[in-house]
Motif scaffolding. Sequence first.
Motif, mmCIF file in Angstrom:
data_model
loop_
_atom_site.group_PDB
_atom_site.id
_atom_site.type_symbol
_atom_site.label_atom_id
_atom_site.label_comp_id
_atom_site.label_asym_id
_atom_site.label_seq_id
_atom_site.Cartn_x
_atom_site.Cartn_y
_atom_site.Cartn_z
ATOM 1 N N LEU A 156 0.819 -1.210 0.000
ATOM 2 C CA LEU A 156 0.000 0.000 0.000
ATOM 3 C C LEU A 156 0.853 1.259 0.000
ATOM 4 O O LEU A 156 0.508 2.266 -0.625
ATOM 5 N N LEU A 157 1.996 1.213 0.690
ATOM 6 C CA LEU A 157 2.851 2.388 0.832
ATOM 7 C C LEU A 157 3.986 2.419 -0.183
ATOM 8 O O LEU A 157 4.839 3.314 -0.111
ATOM 9 N N SER A 158 4.027 1.487 -1.117
ATOM 10 C CA SER A 158 5.173 1.390 -2.021
ATOM 11 C C SER A 158 5.361 2.651 -2.861
ATOM 12 O O SER A 158 6.470 3.200 -2.943
ATOM 13 N N THR A 159 4.278 3.137 -3.467
ATOM 14 C CA THR A 159 4.406 4.341 -4.304
ATOM 15 C C THR A 159 4.742 5.582 -3.487
ATOM 16 O O THR A 159 5.662 6.331 -3.868
ATOM 17 N N PRO A 160 4.062 5.872 -2.356
ATOM 18 C CA PRO A 160 4.451 7.040 -1.563
ATOM 19 C C PRO A 160 5.889 6.982 -1.063
ATOM 20 O O PRO A 160 6.610 7.983 -1.125
ATOM 21 N N LEU A 161 6.327 5.826 -0.581
ATOM 22 C CA LEU A 161 7.689 5.712 -0.061
ATOM 23 C C LEU A 161 8.715 5.928 -1.168
ATOM 24 O O LEU A 161 9.697 6.673 -0.995
ATOM 25 N N THR A 162 8.522 5.286 -2.300
ATOM 26 C CA THR A 162 9.484 5.431 -3.394
ATOM 27 C C THR A 162 9.481 6.846 -3.937
ATOM 28 O O THR A 162 10.538 7.387 -4.292
ATOM 29 N N LEU A 163 8.306 7.482 -4.001
ATOM 30 C CA LEU A 163 8.237 8.861 -4.480
ATOM 31 C C LEU A 163 8.990 9.800 -3.540
ATOM 32 O O LEU A 163 9.685 10.719 -3.998
ATOM 33 N N CYS A 164 8.872 9.588 -2.245
ATOM 34 C CA CYS A 164 9.631 10.402 -1.288
ATOM 35 C C CYS A 164 11.134 10.221 -1.482
ATOM 36 O O CYS A 164 11.904 11.187 -1.412
ATOM 37 N N LEU A 165 11.567 8.994 -1.725
ATOM 38 C CA LEU A 165 12.987 8.738 -1.958
ATOM 39 C C LEU A 165 13.463 9.407 -3.249
ATOM 40 O O LEU A 165 14.584 9.916 -3.320
ATOM 41 N N VAL A 166 12.600 9.386 -4.286
ATOM 42 C CA VAL A 166 12.973 10.031 -5.554
ATOM 43 C C VAL A 166 13.112 11.535 -5.369
ATOM 44 O O VAL A 166 14.055 12.163 -5.884
ATOM 45 N N VAL A 167 12.193 12.145 -4.632
ATOM 46 C CA VAL A 167 12.281 13.590 -4.363
ATOM 47 C C VAL A 167 13.523 13.901 -3.544
ATOM 48 O O VAL A 167 14.245 14.869 -3.821
ATOM 49 N N ALA A 168 13.803 13.077 -2.543
ATOM 50 C CA ALA A 168 14.993 13.305 -1.721
ATOM 51 C C ALA A 168 16.264 13.133 -2.535
ATOM 52 O O ALA A 168 17.264 13.824 -2.306
ATOM 53 N N GLY A 169 16.251 12.218 -3.519
ATOM 54 C CA GLY A 169 17.437 11.993 -4.335
ATOM 55 C C GLY A 169 17.816 13.164 -5.207
ATOM 56 O O GLY A 169 18.948 13.244 -5.690
ATOM 57 N N ARG A 170 16.884 14.101 -5.417
ATOM 58 C CA ARG A 170 17.214 15.305 -6.191
ATOM 59 C C ARG A 170 18.071 16.281 -5.392
ATOM 60 O O ARG A 170 18.632 17.214 -5.957
ATOM 61 N N HIS A 171 18.141 16.067 -4.079
ATOM 62 C CA HIS A 171 18.887 16.993 -3.220
ATOM 63 C C HIS A 171 19.968 16.290 -2.396
ATOM 64 O O HIS A 171 20.879 16.950 -1.914
ATOM 65 N N VAL A 172 19.848 14.987 -2.220
ATOM 66 C CA VAL A 172 20.827 14.227 -1.429
ATOM 67 C C VAL A 172 21.601 13.335 -2.378
ATOM 68 O O VAL A 172 21.016 12.485 -3.071
ATOM 69 N N SER A 173 22.918 13.525 -2.433
ATOM 70 C CA SER A 173 23.740 12.797 -3.397
ATOM 71 C C SER A 173 23.705 11.293 -3.166
ATOM 72 O O SER A 173 23.786 10.506 -4.112
#
Length: 622
Positions: free
Chosen positions: A343-360
Amino acid sequence: MPNSPSVARSTATSLVSLICVLALLHFGREVLEPIVLASILSLIIAPLIRSLRRFGLGRITATFSAVLFVAAVLVGIGVILTAQLVSVTTEIPQYRAAIQSKLAMVRQITERPFAHIEAEMKAVSSNNFPAAEPTTPEEKVLPAGQSQPIPVVIRTPQPSTTETITRLLSSISGPVGEAFLVFVLLIFILLDHESLRDRAIRLTGQSEVGRTIKALGDATEGVSRFFFSQFLVNTAFAIIISIALWAVGVPHAFLFGTLSGLLRFIPYLGALIAGGLITLFVAAIDPGWTLAIVCMSFFAATEVLVANWVEPKVYGHSSGLSPLAVMVSALFWGALWGPVGLLLSTPLTLCLVVAGRHVSALEPITILFADTPNVDEAHRFFHRLLAADTDAIVSDAQVFMRKFSFAKYCDHILIPGLSLGAHDFENGLLEKTQQNKIRATIATLAETVSQTSDDSDKKRKRRSVSMLDANVGAHLRQMRKKRLGRWQGSLNVPSRSVVLCAGFDSERDDLLSELFVLALREVNIDARSFSFGDHQENPGEDGANIVSTVFITYPLVSTLAEWIPIVQELRSNLPHALIVTIRLFSEENLAEQSVVNKHVDMVLRSFEEGLAFVAPDRAPLH
């Protein structure tokens, strides 16, 4: 290699860190699940809290009001769903006969081919092998005096009322206790939102304050807006399905509509499960198949409409994840955390993708899972050029030029893309066959543009270029001469109506000249080209009078000394023409502009500026 040990240590460290993270996610599931659930819910409720604060409510009042409202709605929906679910379970025996008859029909249809095959195989095997000995007690013949064994049946005693109630309470207390824990964590996260942000900034240090605030802003605003919009879309989907099922007379329409909306939070698989449940239930309650087919068709049509039209209009083209990333993330989180992880797969992965734009450290996740890779159009053009994907390049160029000019396509995509491989091309790092494919692709693209822009060739179809000289620009010039004649057009034209594009007899200069000719011809300017090394191309004094402007390719450092006298010769041969050059910033090793300025009338910065310089009234304003 001297750096091999350090690279190996770095790889080993990254691998150990990855294993530790996976172990933490797996073994810390009971602790992490409620925290993650509360965090995701806080992102969903955040827009509602911001809306309440705009009406003058304080932060604490708005937070409690939003949480209590959401909790009341969820409890109310849960009570209604539970009541309807209990009603469905009590009504199932009424539909038992219909279910059994339809299952028998489906079984007969599906098993008939296999039964036929099995019968044929048994017939073949019975002819080749003797009959097997009987193995069942009824088939075996017992010796004289030996009796048949008595079967033993083990019966489980019926549980008492106290045991039944205890088991029911234990099964309910787990989910209820976890829900209460998530509710408490949600309140504290929402109330302590600003403090949590300050703590995150403090952890990253003062040097990363800007990046941290930007990452948190994207997470709390962009991601929460997406989740909230998704919640609204799924709610509307549930209402539509409920009304449709109620309209055709399906009982418990609210139950199945709500399940459809909830299951849509599970990517791809959720919609299939919801549609399957509705179809099976309708097939069970209806004697025929018509109503089930109608409900299934309506559900599928609504899902396609919402997924491909409503969702892009509401919260953008997609969730920000590629379709493959959605499936991979569902498999990963589902394997780690079960149904909650799914159920949380898309929200969790989307948060990681957004964070990856700022965290190397998380940047690889963004590159692999983002909807569009972090590659601009010039890089994408170069990658397709190396792969010789001519059809994709031509198709993208045609789509681009429906809105913009070919000059802009050259400035932003084609020339920067070619510049990416200039070093490898010049130093022979590309194989000969690959170089030939690149030249053929460029020639095909240019000829497609020329056939589109020339009125006489509009009905001609694009053709591929199989044989091509090393100089793409010279090839394009020869093709134009075949179509338009030796002088690439008539000499009987108005005075100062022709624009010339010239350069050295090199692959770089000829290609730039030909591309700019195509950009000019796109807006119906009589543009022609020639090479400095071709002394036979001289139409005489009458031909010189028809030239208004000469565009000379910008010189490189290595060709500047030879370029200056040629420009001076052009000055004497074409005294009434303006001499202009275009300095493209995507190129390297260019001569100093201060020196070039002394020998030309104007130095422009792009093909678009050249287009506007020659014909400002006809140049596309994009």
